[in-house]
Each structure stands twice: as C-alpha cells, then as structure tokens.
Design a protein around this motif. Structure first.
Motif, short mmCIF file in Angstrom:
data_model
loop_
_atom_site.label_atom_id
_atom_site.label_comp_id
_atom_site.label_asym_id
_atom_site.label_seq_id
_atom_site.Cartn_x
_atom_site.Cartn_y
_atom_site.Cartn_z
N SER A 164 0.64 -1.16 -0.03
CA SER A 164 -0.20 0.05 -0.08
C SER A 164 0.66 1.18 -0.09
O SER A 164 0.50 2.29 0.60
CB SER A 164 -0.76 0.02 1.26
N ILE A 165 1.96 1.30 -0.66
CA ILE A 165 3.06 2.33 -0.63
C ILE A 165 2.44 3.53 -1.56
O ILE A 165 2.38 4.63 -0.97
CB ILE A 165 4.34 1.76 -0.99
N PHE A 166 1.84 2.91 -2.70
CA PHE A 166 1.38 3.81 -3.90
C PHE A 166 -0.13 4.11 -3.79
O PHE A 166 -0.64 5.35 -4.27
CB PHE A 166 1.72 3.35 -5.21
N TYR A 167 -1.00 3.19 -3.29
CA TYR A 167 -2.26 3.47 -3.31
C TYR A 167 -3.10 2.80 -2.09
O TYR A 167 -2.43 1.59 -1.54
CB TYR A 167 -2.83 2.91 -4.75
N PRO A 168 -4.38 3.25 -1.72
CA PRO A 168 -4.90 2.50 -0.36
C PRO A 168 -5.29 1.09 -0.66
O PRO A 168 -5.77 0.82 -1.89
CB PRO A 168 -5.87 3.56 -0.27
N ILE A 169 -5.26 0.39 0.27
CA ILE A 169 -5.83 -1.14 0.57
C ILE A 169 -7.02 -1.22 0.04
O ILE A 169 -7.33 -2.02 -0.99
CB ILE A 169 -5.60 -1.68 1.55
N ASP A 170 -7.95 -0.19 0.09
CA ASP A 170 -9.34 -0.53 -0.10
C ASP A 170 -9.72 -0.39 -1.45
O ASP A 170 -10.44 -0.75 -2.12
CB ASP A 170 -10.05 0.93 0.46
N SER A 171 -8.71 0.33 -2.50
CA SER A 171 -8.78 0.57 -3.77
C SER A 171 -8.30 -0.60 -4.50
O SER A 171 -8.52 -0.69 -5.78
CB SER A 171 -7.98 1.66 -4.12
N MET A 172 -7.95 -1.68 -3.99
CA MET A 172 -7.33 -3.09 -4.49
C MET A 172 -8.50 -3.98 -4.71
O MET A 172 -9.38 -3.94 -3.92
CB MET A 172 -6.12 -3.32 -3.67
N ASP A 173 -8.34 -4.60 -5.52
CA ASP A 173 -9.20 -6.00 -6.05
C ASP A 173 -8.77 -7.04 -4.88
O ASP A 173 -7.72 -6.90 -4.35
CB ASP A 173 -9.20 -6.44 -7.48
N PHE A 174 -9.60 -7.99 -5.07
CA PHE A 174 -9.36 -9.04 -3.91
C PHE A 174 -7.78 -9.40 -4.07
O PHE A 174 -7.35 -9.89 -2.78
CB PHE A 174 -10.30 -10.40 -4.11
N TRP A 175 -7.34 -10.21 -5.21
CA TRP A 175 -6.22 -10.62 -5.16
C TRP A 175 -4.98 -9.81 -4.92
O TRP A 175 -4.18 -10.29 -4.39
CB TRP A 175 -5.84 -11.24 -6.69
N MET A 176 -5.09 -8.64 -5.51
CA MET A 176 -3.95 -7.73 -5.01
C MET A 176 -3.86 -7.35 -3.47
O MET A 176 -2.90 -7.15 -2.75
CB MET A 176 -4.16 -6.26 -5.85
N ARG A 177 -5.17 -7.47 -2.99
CA ARG A 177 -5.26 -7.16 -1.51
C ARG A 177 -4.60 -8.14 -0.35
O ARG A 177 -3.87 -7.99 0.18
CB ARG A 177 -6.58 -6.47 -1.14
N THR A 178 -5.06 -9.38 -1.30
CA THR A 178 -4.39 -10.70 -0.47
C THR A 178 -2.94 -10.54 -0.24
O THR A 178 -2.31 -10.67 0.65
CB THR A 178 -4.98 -12.09 -1.07
N ALA A 179 -2.49 -10.24 -1.63
CA ALA A 179 -1.07 -10.23 -1.79
C ALA A 179 -0.21 -9.15 -0.75
O ALA A 179 0.52 -9.26 -0.28
CB ALA A 179 -0.70 -9.78 -3.37
N ALA A 180 -1.00 -7.99 -1.02
CA ALA A 180 -0.63 -6.90 -0.24
C ALA A 180 -0.58 -7.08 1.48
O ALA A 180 0.37 -6.63 2.26
CB ALA A 180 -1.46 -5.62 -0.36
N MET A 181 -1.62 -7.89 1.80
CA MET A 181 -1.74 -8.27 3.24
C MET A 181 -0.48 -9.20 3.64
O MET A 181 -0.59 -9.46 4.85
CB MET A 181 -3.13 -8.47 3.68
N LEU A 182 0.14 -9.99 2.82
CA LEU A 182 1.17 -10.76 3.12
C LEU A 182 2.38 -10.17 2.94
O LEU A 182 3.45 -10.64 3.51
CB LEU A 182 1.36 -11.95 2.11
N ASN A 183 2.47 -8.63 2.41
CA ASN A 183 3.69 -8.24 2.27
C ASN A 183 4.00 -7.07 3.34
O ASN A 183 3.32 -6.22 3.68
CB ASN A 183 3.62 -7.50 1.00
N PRO A 184 5.12 -7.50 4.29
CA PRO A 184 5.42 -6.53 5.11
C PRO A 184 5.39 -5.13 5.06
O PRO A 184 5.32 -4.11 5.91
CB PRO A 184 6.98 -7.01 5.62
N LEU A 185 5.79 -4.85 3.66
CA LEU A 185 5.83 -3.46 3.37
C LEU A 185 4.54 -2.62 3.48
O LEU A 185 4.52 -1.58 3.92
CB LEU A 185 6.06 -3.21 1.84
N THR A 186 3.44 -3.54 3.48
CA THR A 186 1.91 -2.75 3.56
C THR A 186 1.72 -2.28 5.09
O THR A 186 1.45 -1.09 5.39
CB THR A 186 1.15 -3.72 3.26
#
Ligand SMILES: Nc1ncnc2c1ncn2[C@@H]1O[C@H](COP(=O)(O)OP(=O)(O)O)[C@@H](O)[C@H]1O
Ligand SMILES: [Mg+2]
Lengths: 261, 338
Positions: free
Chosen positions: A189-211
């Motif tokens: 979620s460095i560049f865009y908010p989590i809420d704006s992501m689709d399901f798959w992207m959000r899942t990936a983002a939530m596994l990413n420490p950077l988020t």
C-alpha cells in the motif's frame, strides 16, 4: 552439545559485526554521498512532479505517498544490503568470520543490525526531506516512524541476507533484487490505499511486510490520510515485529546450516 | 627423529577430501609437535589448502579426522577455533576498514574485552611494524603489509597453533624475508607452534623443523630438511642445454657412463647426482662436447628440497609457468579487492 548462552559474549559479537558494517560504509565516501543525495533528489523530482497534478484532484497525494516513500527507502537499501555478504564471500572476509569461535547467530544478527542501521539512515534522510514537502506531518510521529522504518529495514535485510547466502554471483543477486523489488513495492500500500485494490491484490498486499510499514508510517505521520484505528495500528505493529523476527530466525537457521555452525 | 618435545598439538588421522572425481586430500596422517614449525611443501594443487581448511574446521573431511589441541575437529569445532590463529592463502582483510579496525572487529568477535583488546592491538601492530599505518584503510596497504596485518590479527587471541597457508605467496623477496623473521621470532620468543604450507622450497628449508612433502593429495616424504636432503647423497650438478632434445641426448650419454642423471620435460636442464661436483664437472663437460651437446650453463650445489622433490616425483616444485600465472592472479585479486 549443550549450547550455553553467554550474554556478554553474544553482545560483543553483535556489536563487532554492527560496527564493521557501519564503519566500512562510512569509510566509502562515495557511497555516503550518494546515499544522502540520491533519496533527496528522488523525492524532489518525484514529489514536485506529483504535487502539480495530484493536488487539483482534491486529494493530497503527496501527503499520502510521503510516508510510504520513507518505508520504501528503508526497504530498498535494506534488501540490497545482502550484497555485502556476496562481496565478503568473493573477497575472502567471509572465511575470517567463519573460522572465528563466535556464535553464528550473533554474528548474523550483528551484520543484519548493521545493514539495517544504514538503511534506516537512508530513510531518515527521506523523512527529513519529507518534512519540507509536507509541512503538515505530525512531528511527534517521527519517533514512531523511525522505529517502524527500522523494523522494515531489519526485516528486509534479513531476507536479502538469506537470499545472498544461497548465491555466489553478484550479478545473479542483483537480478533477483531487480525482479523482486518492483513487485514488492507495487503489491503493497505504498502507492495506493488497500481499499482501492481488488481481492487478489489485497491478499498479496496483506502478506507483504511493506504494507504494514506503509500503513503505520501513514498513521503516525499523516493521520488525516490514514484509515487505521489505534487498535489496528497496534495490531499491525505486532504483525510487523513477528514477521521480522521470523525472517531473522530463518536467516540464522540457514546461516548455521550452511557454515558448519 | 630428532624432535625433543613430543607433545602432539595437531594429529591428523587419515584425513581425506574428495571434490567430485578428484581426491584432493588422500588419507593424510601426520603429527605436529608443540613448539615446532611444521611445513607442508608441495606444488600447486597438491592439496595443501584443502588440508588446512579441514584442520581449521572450515571444511568437513569425507574420511578420517584430526584433532587440534586435543579437540576433535568434527566433534568440537568451536573449541578448536578458540585455540588457533589462521592466515589464509587469499587475503581476508576488510579493505574499507583501517588496520586498527580490522584488528578491533576480530578481537571483539573472538570475545576479547575492550581494554585488554586495545593494549593487545597496540602490541601486535608494533610487532609487525605497522603502528604508523594503524589508521589507514587497508586497501592502501601493500601485499606485504596486508600479510603482516593478517599475522597480527591471527595472534590476537593468543592461539596455541598458528596456521599459515602460503604466507609469502606473491610477495617480493624483501617482504618475504620480513615475514620469515616474524615467524622465526614467534617460534623463538613465544614458543609458538606453527603449521604452514608453501610451494617455495627455500621457505620450507629456512623455516621448518619438519616438512611433509605432499603431492597429489598424499604425503610422499616427511622429516627434517636435513633428513629429506640426505635422501640424496653427494652433490647435484645442473647442466643447462639449449633445447630439451640436447638435454635428453646428454642424459642418455651420462646414464651410459653410469651417472645418475635426471631431466625435467620442459626446460633443457639435466640434473646429475655425483659424489664430488668439483671433480666430476670437467668430466661431464667433456662428455657433453663429445656428444655434440652445447652447454649453456653449469652450476652445482648440495641437494635442495627441490632436488628431493624431483627425485621423488620426476617433476620440479619450481614451475615458473604456474609461478608467474599465480603471481598475476594474486595481483588481479589485490587490484579487485580495492
Ligand atoms: N572447492 C573445490 N571444488 C573443486 N575442486 C577443488 C576445490 N578446492 C580444491 N579443489 C581441487 O583440489 C585439489 C587440491 O587443491 P588445493 O588444496 O587448493 O591445493 P594447493 O593448496 O596445494 O594448491 C586441486 O586439484 C583443486 O583443483
Ligand atoms: Mg593452496
């Protein structure tokens, strides 16, 4: 064999390796200069450009982006610090460390802490620069953000070092870095908010420490653009600590295994 | 054997290491006694580095084992590591740290506490005559200075045995002499036990109390330099001819006359083992003339360790071609490490 833990012995080794990583960096004048100039230049060019077209859209994108960029600096520099291990393998210093009777864990932790400190330095410079671009940031929050940036740095230093252990060739390492830095950055979620992501992207983002890093940085620096509650922030912080410790532990495990610890 | 103190510090028992099809070290057994300088002498690729790496617990043997200061290298590697100092064949200093910092980091890693460490570093930098360079980054050190720093570093933890892998490889003659002095000093003043490897016969001869000659991963002879050289009685005459063909011709003529002559395949030199060189030299020269062989150079000496190696293997330790190649590689390595 019973492994007896002697705290001061461990501490000395950790300090030795930390000192080595930091001092060696400070002795490379060119690297010091570029590590100060580069992030400032980057933020200046990138930030000013963005302000031009993001503000009229009614959303202070720069205020949203800036905390993420602080994390990005800690991440990129920390992740690539694994290269120093490959350097040491190539130029023999590694053997000098392996033949020492020092606990492997301590020597690896020291090394990662040293590299993480350098990464933190980098992101701290960005943090200061951010203050000039986004004067509205929460100054008290800087303290917390520094802690979060350090976790991100340590987390990715551990991962980078873990990768470097298994690679001989510097070019291969750089290729691996190149191929993983971009996806890691954009699947967070460095560049865009989590809420704006689709399901798959959000899942990936939530596994990413950077988020977790980016969300926390936003929460502390620019609360107005953060969607976290205090409880969530605490939760995220704990998650980040756990991920970091797990990665460090895995790194230590493989380091022992690969070096007849 | 003429060894006085019989305390074994290093005991190698059938150490063996294979790399794929190559057996780099082939069932090697030997002992190193307290207070002596023990040397592995052998050409490039003989297995010297591989043996040292097993003894210092960096490499796991495929067969056999060894003990250092009474500790098994496989069962108690950390105990071994605490008691040894190592100078590796390749440089292992950090070029971007000063000499002082290189020693400081090493000392801390070895668990020496800070106050004791500072004194120790000062003392050792003095010993290797680098006090004035203490604060200079090591990348600006010459090859000889780097080696001296590495020796100082290896001594920081007051080891019971010092391991040195080709300590003077790629150094100029003066730097080599310097290193030799330090090592002899250590033996004399500190009664240090030293295990070193080399492919320079003069180095082995000058420094070692006992030598194991190693070739293709095996020890082919062991003893004091005197004992080894006495494998060849009398003196050696070296006759340099202009071509290997001439050398072969001369060798065969000499053998027909009952001489013990040897030659190496590349450089047209014939080695003749005689009782008294001064008496035999004219005879040999006359023989060469009769055979139609033009002699470019003649000299003689008592047997060297190289002659022993030639006697044992038919090859010379002094392989100039590899020597210069090694030198270039060493230069490249130093250059890159800056
Ligand atoms: N890591 C390795 N992988 C494969 N072969 C090796 C390795 N290390 C050494 N060797 C081989 O083992 C032999 C002995 O090498 P080494 O111990 O380095 O010899 P020395 O130190 O006497 O020059 C050589 O044939 C060398 O090519
Ligand atoms: Mg070698």
């Amino acid at each position: 064999m019973a492994r007896q833990v002697n705290v001061s012995r461990h501490f000395r080794v950790i300090y030795a390796m930390w000192y080595r990583q930091v001092k060696r960096f400070l002795n490379m004048k060119a690297r010091v200069v570029s590590s100060i100039v580069q992030p400032i230049m980057w933020l200046a060019l990138f930030g000013v450009g963005f302000r031009r077209f993001a503000t009229p859209m009614g959303f202070d994108y720069l205020a949203f982006l800036a905390p993420g960029v602080v994390m990005m600096a800690a991440f990129v520099v920390g992740f690539q610090a694994g290269a120093s291990l490959i350097w040491d393998k190539e130029f023999g210093y590694f053997k000098e460390i392996l033949v020492a009777p020092a606990p492997r864990a301590a020597s690896l932790i020291g090394r990662c802490l040293g590299d993480a400190t350098l990464a933190l330095l980098n992101s701290f410079i960005i943090l200061v620069a951010v203050y000039f671009f986004v004067p509205s940031i929460n100054v008290i929050g800087i303290l917390f953000v520094t802690a979060v940036a350090f976790l991100i740095a340590l987390c990715f230093t551990s991962l980078g070092t873990l990768i470097a252990m298994h690679i001989r060739n510097l070019e291969t390492f750089q290729l691996v870095m190149m191929l993983s830095i971009m996806p890691l950055m954009f699947l967070s979620s460095i560049f865009y908010p989590i809420d704006s992501m689709d399901f798959w992207m959000r899942t990936a983002a939530m596994l990413n420490p950077l988020t977790y890093g980016a969300e926390l940085a936003r929460y502390f620096l620019v609360p107005s653009v953060s969607s976290l509650s205090g409880m969530q922030a605490l939760q995220y912080f704990v998650i980040l600590v756990v991920i970091t410790l797990v990665l460090l532990e895995i790194s230590i495990f493989f380091f022992r295994k690969l070096t007849m610890g | 054997m003429t060894v006085m103190c019989m305390n074994e510090i290093v005991v190698s028992d059938n150490l063996t290491k294979r790399f794929g099809k190559i057996t780099a070290v082939d069932h090697i057994s030997f002992e190193v006694y307290e207070g002596e300088i023990f040397g592995f002498l052998g050409p490039n690729g003989a297995g010297k580095t591989t043996t040292i790496n097993m003894l210092i617990t960096l490499l796991r043997p495929d067969e056999g084992t060894a003990s250092v200061c009474g500790h098994d290298i496989l069962k108690e590697p950390n105990k071994v590591r605490e008691r040894i100092g190592v100078v590796f064949q390749d440089r292992t200093v950090d070029g971007y740290l000063s000499g002082w910092d290189n020693l400081k980091v090493h000392g801390l890693v070895y668990g020496i506490n800070n106050d004791a460490l500072e004194n120790k570093i000062r003392e050792l930098l003095k010993f290797v005559e680098l006090e004035e360079w203490a604060n200079v980054l090591v990348k600006y050190y010459s090859g000889g200075m780097t080696r001296r720093l590495e020796i100082a570093r290896a001594l920081l933890n007051e080891p019971e045995v010092l391991f040195l892998d080709e300590p003077t490889l790629g150094l100029d003659p003066q730097a080599r002499l310097h290193i030799w002095e330090y090592l002899l000093d250590l033996k004399r003043k500190k009664k240090m036990t030293i295990f070193l490897t080399t492919h320079y016969m003069d180095e082995a001869d000058r420094l070692c109390d006992r030598i194991a000659i190693i070739d293709h991963g095996k020890i082919i002879a062991m003893g004091s330099p005197q004992e080894l050289k006495s494998m060849i009685s009398g003196e050696i005459i070296y006759v340099r001819t202009n071509t290997p063909m001439d050398a072969l011709l001369l060798k065969q003529h000499l053998e027909k006359q009952g001489y013990s002559a040897k030659m190496l395949d590349r450089d047209g030199v014939v080695f003749v083992n005689v009782k008294r060189a001064s008496a035999e030299m004219p005879v040999i020269l006359e023989l060469a003339q009769r055979a139609g062989v033009k002699v470019a150079e003649v000299r003689y000496s008592t047997p060297t360790l190289d002659d022993v190696f030639i006697h044992l293997t038919g090859r010379s330790l002094r392989d100039e071609r590899i020597g210069s190649f090694e030198r270039i590689r060493e230069m490249m390595r130093r250059w890159r490490a800056r």
